[in-house]
Design a protein around this motif. Structure first.
Motif, PDB file in Angstrom:
ATOM      1  N   ASP A 160     -14.386   1.570   4.522  1.00  0.00           N
ATOM      2  CA  ASP A 160     -12.914   1.440   4.448  1.00  0.00           C
ATOM      3  C   ASP A 160     -12.464   1.184   3.007  1.00  0.00           C
ATOM      4  O   ASP A 160     -11.460   1.732   2.554  1.00  0.00           O
ATOM      5  CB  ASP A 160     -12.426   0.266   5.313  1.00  0.00           C
TER       6      ASP A 160
ATOM      7  N   VAL B  83      -5.906  -5.263   3.968  1.00  0.00           N
ATOM      8  CA  VAL B  83      -5.213  -4.631   2.839  1.00  0.00           C
ATOM      9  C   VAL B  83      -3.997  -5.480   2.439  1.00  0.00           C
ATOM     10  O   VAL B  83      -3.759  -5.729   1.251  1.00  0.00           O
ATOM     11  CB  VAL B  83      -4.787  -3.175   3.174  1.00  0.00           C
TER      12      VAL B  83
ATOM     13  N   LYS C 185      -8.609  -4.481  10.006  1.00  0.00           N
ATOM     14  CA  LYS C 185      -8.703  -3.515   8.895  1.00  0.00           C
ATOM     15  C   LYS C 185      -7.373  -3.429   8.137  1.00  0.00           C
ATOM     16  O   LYS C 185      -7.355  -3.429   6.906  1.00  0.00           O
ATOM     17  CB  LYS C 185      -9.081  -2.132   9.464  1.00  0.00           C
TER      18      LYS C 185
ATOM     19  N   TYR D  70      -4.537   3.283   9.543  1.00  0.00           N
ATOM     20  CA  TYR D  70      -4.824   3.314   8.102  1.00  0.00           C
ATOM     21  C   TYR D  70      -3.558   3.021   7.317  1.00  0.00           C
ATOM     22  O   TYR D  70      -2.478   3.477   7.684  1.00  0.00           O
ATOM     23  CB  TYR D  70      -5.350   4.713   7.708  1.00  0.00           C
ATOM     24  N   ILE D  71      -3.701   2.262   6.223  1.00  0.00           N
ATOM     25  CA  ILE D  71      -2.558   2.038   5.324  1.00  0.00           C
ATOM     26  C   ILE D  71      -3.040   2.029   3.872  1.00  0.00           C
ATOM     27  O   ILE D  71      -4.124   1.513   3.579  1.00  0.00           O
ATOM     28  CB  ILE D  71      -1.803   0.724   5.676  1.00  0.00           C
ATOM     29  N   SER D  72      -2.260   2.632   2.993  1.00  0.00           N
ATOM     30  CA  SER D  72      -2.555   2.545   1.550  1.00  0.00           C
ATOM     31  C   SER D  72      -1.367   1.873   0.868  1.00  0.00           C
ATOM     32  O   SER D  72      -0.375   1.529   1.519  1.00  0.00           O
ATOM     33  CB  SER D  72      -2.799   3.934   0.963  1.00  0.00           C
TER      34      SER D  72
ATOM     35  N   ASP E 253       0.283   6.647   4.568  1.00  0.00           N
ATOM     36  CA  ASP E 253      -0.188   6.860   3.194  1.00  0.00           C
ATOM     37  C   ASP E 253       0.925   7.479   2.355  1.00  0.00           C
ATOM     38  O   ASP E 253       2.088   7.509   2.788  1.00  0.00           O
ATOM     39  CB  ASP E 253      -1.468   7.715   3.198  1.00  0.00           C
TER      40      ASP E 253
ATOM     41  N   LEU F 249      -4.500  14.195   1.385  1.00  0.00           N
ATOM     42  CA  LEU F 249      -5.125  12.860   1.285  1.00  0.00           C
ATOM     43  C   LEU F 249      -6.028  12.584   2.486  1.00  0.00           C
ATOM     44  O   LEU F 249      -7.083  11.982   2.358  1.00  0.00           O
ATOM     45  CB  LEU F 249      -4.048  11.766   1.153  1.00  0.00           C
TER      46      LEU F 249
ATOM     47  N   LEU G 205      -5.511  -2.393  -6.533  1.00  0.00           N
ATOM     48  CA  LEU G 205      -6.346  -2.236  -5.336  1.00  0.00           C
ATOM     49  C   LEU G 205      -7.697  -1.613  -5.681  1.00  0.00           C
ATOM     50  O   LEU G 205      -8.732  -2.097  -5.232  1.00  0.00           O
ATOM     51  CB  LEU G 205      -5.646  -1.330  -4.321  1.00  0.00           C
TER      52      LEU G 205
ATOM     53  N   SER H 256      -3.845   9.525  -5.006  1.00  0.00           N
ATOM     54  CA  SER H 256      -2.374   9.396  -4.904  1.00  0.00           C
ATOM     55  C   SER H 256      -1.770   9.249  -6.299  1.00  0.00           C
ATOM     56  O   SER H 256      -0.706   9.810  -6.574  1.00  0.00           O
ATOM     57  CB  SER H 256      -1.984   8.176  -4.060  1.00  0.00           C
TER      58      SER H 256
ATOM     59  N   ASP I 199      -8.394   7.142  -2.119  1.00  0.00           N
ATOM     60  CA  ASP I 199      -7.019   7.549  -1.755  1.00  0.00           C
ATOM     61  C   ASP I 199      -6.052   7.106  -2.857  1.00  0.00           C
ATOM     62  O   ASP I 199      -5.211   7.884  -3.318  1.00  0.00           O
ATOM     63  CB  ASP I 199      -6.651   6.913  -0.400  1.00  0.00           C
ATOM     64  N   GLU I 200      -6.199   5.852  -3.309  1.00  0.00           N
ATOM     65  CA  GLU I 200      -5.288   5.329  -4.340  1.00  0.00           C
ATOM     66  C   GLU I 200      -5.431   6.122  -5.646  1.00  0.00           C
ATOM     67  O   GLU I 200      -4.434   6.447  -6.291  1.00  0.00           O
ATOM     68  CB  GLU I 200      -5.568   3.844  -4.607  1.00  0.00           C
TER      69      GLU I 200
ATOM     70  N   LEU J  94     -10.171   3.774   0.769  1.00  0.00           N
ATOM     71  CA  LEU J  94      -8.859   3.357   0.255  1.00  0.00           C
ATOM     72  C   LEU J  94      -8.796   3.499  -1.275  1.00  0.00           C
ATOM     73  O   LEU J  94      -7.805   3.991  -1.820  1.00  0.00           O
ATOM     74  CB  LEU J  94      -8.561   1.909   0.690  1.00  0.00           C
TER      75      LEU J  94
ATOM     76  N   TYR K  22      -1.669   7.305  10.405  1.00  0.00           N
ATOM     77  CA  TYR K  22      -1.960   7.010   8.996  1.00  0.00           C
ATOM     78  C   TYR K  22      -0.685   6.780   8.213  1.00  0.00           C
ATOM     79  O   TYR K  22       0.188   7.638   8.208  1.00  0.00           O
ATOM     80  CB  TYR K  22      -2.646   8.192   8.319  1.00  0.00           C
TER      81      TYR K  22
ATOM     82  N   ARG L 265      -9.938  11.605   2.367  1.00  0.00           N
ATOM     83  CA  ARG L 265     -10.467  10.371   2.987  1.00  0.00           C
ATOM     84  C   ARG L 265     -11.632  10.682   3.925  1.00  0.00           C
ATOM     85  O   ARG L 265     -12.627   9.958   3.960  1.00  0.00           O
ATOM     86  CB  ARG L 265      -9.354   9.632   3.735  1.00  0.00           C
TER      87      ARG L 265
END
Lengths: 114, 141
Positions: B41, A90, A86, A55-57, A24, B19, B115, B52, B48-49, B45, A22, B23
């Protein structure tokens, strides 16, 4: 289990970072440190292989935004490869494909640097 | 999927290492509500944003103050509220960035709200600095 791992391998002047898990706001500093240490060693040709990233934010994307300019000023680049759909979604949502070199395979990125 | 309305809560310290727990909580409920992977997904996200942002801005990275996450599952609607009691912000001063211009300037951070708005169907901020700040995120099933 580690949430995020970054493993570095080098092929002459090209550094490949394999990232896993992940990415993040918690783990982004780890990638930041790794890219910073490459810059300190004046290694500016960097390939990041995303095949094992799940996963990436935006905190993860921010790492690439923070380094791309100084790296390109030093005739280098950060090329991004092997993204799962996926992860690519993003990057795509934020318009990154027009500014970053995103390639299917690690080998493609290495070949472009040579 | 629940027949009527079901509500779930998570109160968790505002630390980045939470986090992942947030999630997991959200994606399990989004699946339960009937969303397919792509939408799960997106919701994961967006939340999470939002969290954060709370950790980074509202509480200025001060640990152990709570983030309160509430999820409401209705027949066709999935609502997530993220609430904190930290320093708020003026949502009117935060413009949705022109992404081309934004990326050209290589600005770091600040992508979260863009986002969140792109990923969810409805986004609503209620800001009362120091009292209660809340972002409500809605996705229709």
């Amino acid at each position: 289990m580690a949430l995020f791992e970054v493993n570095r391998k080098e092929d002459s002047e090209i550094a490949v970072l394999n990232i896993k898990g992940y990415l993040d706001a918690h783990t982004a500093p780890k990638l930041e440190e790794e890219i910073q240490s490459l810059m300190n060693e004046q290694k500016y040709k960097i390939v990041v292989n995303f095949s094992e990233l799940t996963y990436i934010s935006s905190a993860g994307l921010g790492v690439f935004m923070g380094f791309i300019e100084p790296i390109r000023e030093n005739a280098g680049d950060i090329k991004l490869t092997n993204m799962t759909p996926k992860i690519f979604r993003v990057f795509d949502l934020l318009g990154f494909p027009s500014l970053y070199d995103i390639l299917d395979l690690e080998e493609d990125a290495i070949a472009k640097f040579k | 999927m629940p027949k009527n309305k079901a509500t779930y809560h998570l109160k968790i310290p505002s630390q980045t290492d939470n986090l992942e727990v947030i999630r997991e909580f959200i994606s399990n409920l989004a699946r339960k509500a009937g969303f397919q992977n792509d939408d799960v997904d997106k919701i994961e996200l967006a939340v999470d944003e939002a969290c954060s942002n709370v950790i980074k801005h509202a509480y200025k990275k001060t640990d152990k103050k709570p983030i309160i996450i509430s999820v409401e599952i209705e027949k066709n609607k999935f609502t997530v509220s993220v609430t904190d009691h930290g320093k708020g912000f003026d949502i009117n001063k935060i413009k949705t960035p022109d992404m081309k211009e934004y990326l050209a300037q290589m600005r770091v951070g600040g992508l979260g709200i863009y986002l969140i708005k792109s990923l969810m169907d409805e986004v609503d901020f209620t800001i009362e600095p120091g009292v209660k700040n809340q972002v409500k995120l809605v996705k229709y099933v």
